[in-house]
Write a protein that holds these residues in place. Structure first.
Motif, PDB file in Angstrom:
ATOM      1  N   UNK A  34       0.952  -1.118  -0.090  1.00 47.89           N
ATOM      2  CA  UNK A  34      -0.093   0.002   0.066  1.00 47.89           C
ATOM      3  C   UNK A  34       0.983   1.093  -0.006  1.00 47.89           C
ATOM      4  N   UNK A  35       0.413   2.131  -1.055  1.00 49.14           N
ATOM      5  CA  UNK A  35       1.618   3.234  -1.218  1.00 49.14           C
ATOM      6  C   UNK A  35       0.858   4.501  -0.898  1.00 49.14           C
ATOM      7  N   UNK A  36       1.740   5.852  -0.970  1.00 51.59           N
ATOM      8  CA  UNK A  36       1.184   7.243  -0.742  1.00 51.59           C
ATOM      9  C   UNK A  36       2.206   8.099  -1.019  1.00 51.59           C
ATOM     10  N   UNK A  64      -0.349  -0.358  -4.290  1.00 47.88           N
ATOM     11  CA  UNK A  64      -2.131  -0.029  -3.936  1.00 47.88           C
ATOM     12  C   UNK A  64      -1.970   1.306  -3.233  1.00 47.88           C
ATOM     13  N   UNK A  65      -2.258   2.246  -3.931  1.00 54.83           N
ATOM     14  CA  UNK A  65      -2.516   3.753  -3.509  1.00 54.83           C
ATOM     15  C   UNK A  65      -3.600   3.680  -2.391  1.00 54.83           C
ATOM     16  N   UNK A  72      -2.364  11.154   2.724  1.00 56.43           N
ATOM     17  CA  UNK A  72      -1.218  11.333   2.099  1.00 56.43           C
ATOM     18  C   UNK A  72      -1.019  10.737   0.540  1.00 56.43           C
ATOM     19  N   UNK A  73      -2.204  10.323   0.185  1.00 59.92           N
ATOM     20  CA  UNK A  73      -2.411  10.008  -1.310  1.00 59.92           C
ATOM     21  C   UNK A  73      -3.858  10.668  -1.871  1.00 59.92           C
ATOM     22  N   UNK A  74      -3.551  11.972  -2.199  1.00 60.65           N
ATOM     23  CA  UNK A  74      -4.537  12.754  -2.842  1.00 60.65           C
ATOM     24  C   UNK A  74      -4.901  12.560  -4.364  1.00 60.65           C
ATOM     25  N   UNK A  75      -3.988  12.013  -5.006  1.00 61.59           N
ATOM     26  CA  UNK A  75      -3.895  12.011  -6.531  1.00 61.59           C
ATOM     27  C   UNK A  75      -5.147  11.285  -6.951  1.00 61.59           C
ATOM     28  N   UNK A 124      -5.375  -5.197  11.081  1.00 65.56           N
ATOM     29  CA  UNK A 124      -5.617  -4.128  10.225  1.00 65.56           C
ATOM     30  C   UNK A 124      -4.187  -3.752   9.638  1.00 65.56           C
ATOM     31  N   UNK A 125      -4.285  -2.772   8.625  1.00 66.88           N
ATOM     32  CA  UNK A 125      -2.885  -2.063   8.067  1.00 66.88           C
ATOM     33  C   UNK A 125      -2.606  -1.038   9.070  1.00 66.88           C
ATOM     34  N   UNK A 126      -1.468  -0.782   9.738  1.00 68.39           N
ATOM     35  CA  UNK A 126      -1.301   0.470  10.367  1.00 68.39           C
ATOM     36  C   UNK A 126      -0.687   1.613   9.668  1.00 68.39           C
ATOM     37  N   UNK A 127      -0.190   1.471   8.650  1.00 73.98           N
ATOM     38  CA  UNK A 127       0.474   2.669   8.058  1.00 73.98           C
ATOM     39  C   UNK A 127       0.663   2.273   6.478  1.00 73.98           C
ATOM     40  N   UNK A 128       1.153   3.342   5.628  1.00 71.19           N
ATOM     41  CA  UNK A 128       1.523   3.188   4.388  1.00 71.19           C
ATOM     42  C   UNK A 128       2.815   2.554   4.425  1.00 71.19           C
TER      43      UNK A 128
END
Length: 161
Positions: A34-36, A64-65, A72-75, A124-128
């Protein structure tokens, strides 16, 4: 025939508008991240791209944006591919901006988290930039925290190639 869900049962929506069927990746190693683009860990994208280039015949990296961690992923989807290419050199597949935690999470992440919990058992996923490594048979074999940089994952890749 087993009715158990596997990684190969997922079809993913790419930011480009195309569909990526994970069944087309049978026999390859898959690294899902997962990216940002605005995250302080975004330089991992450069390292991920280096792994993508070095092992492109055996490894598929899927970005995975996600905008679930302090925006942190507004695109928008239509700009993801071009900005990731321009800013970070990314040429590996990018999904459309996705939800990876909660009631509206994409099914792929529900599956990944059911296969490998975090080191402390957190579901859960904790962060980017959390990463899931899937071997050539489709088994989710490792989950890496945000702090594990892609360069250090290379030893695990070499061990399963």
């Amino acid at each position: 025939m087993s009715s158990e869900v596997t990684i190969y049962d997922f079809d993913l929506n790419l930011a480009s508008g195309e569909i990526l069927s994970l069944s087309s990746l049978k026999g390859k190693i898959i690294l899902i991240v997962n990216t940002a683009s605005n995250c302080s860990f975004n330089q991992q994208l450069v390292q991920l791209q280096a792994l993508h280039e070095k092992y492109s015949d055996k490894l598929v990296i899927i970005g995975v944006p996600c905008n679930q961690f302090v925006s942190q992923e507004l695109l928008p989807n239509e700009k993801l591919v071009s900005v990731y290419l321009k800013e970070f050199g990314v040429t590996f597949p990018l999904l459309e901006r996705s939800i990876i935690n909660g009631k509206k999470e994409i099914p792929l992440y529900k599956y990944l988290k059911s296969q490998k919990k975090s080191l402390l058992g957190f579901k859960g996923i904790k962060w980017n930039f959390e990463k899931f490594l899937v071997d050539q048979t489709g088994k989710v074999i490792k989950r890496y925290s945000t702090y594990v940089v892609p360069n250090t994952i290379e030893k695990d890749l070499v061990n399963i190639i």
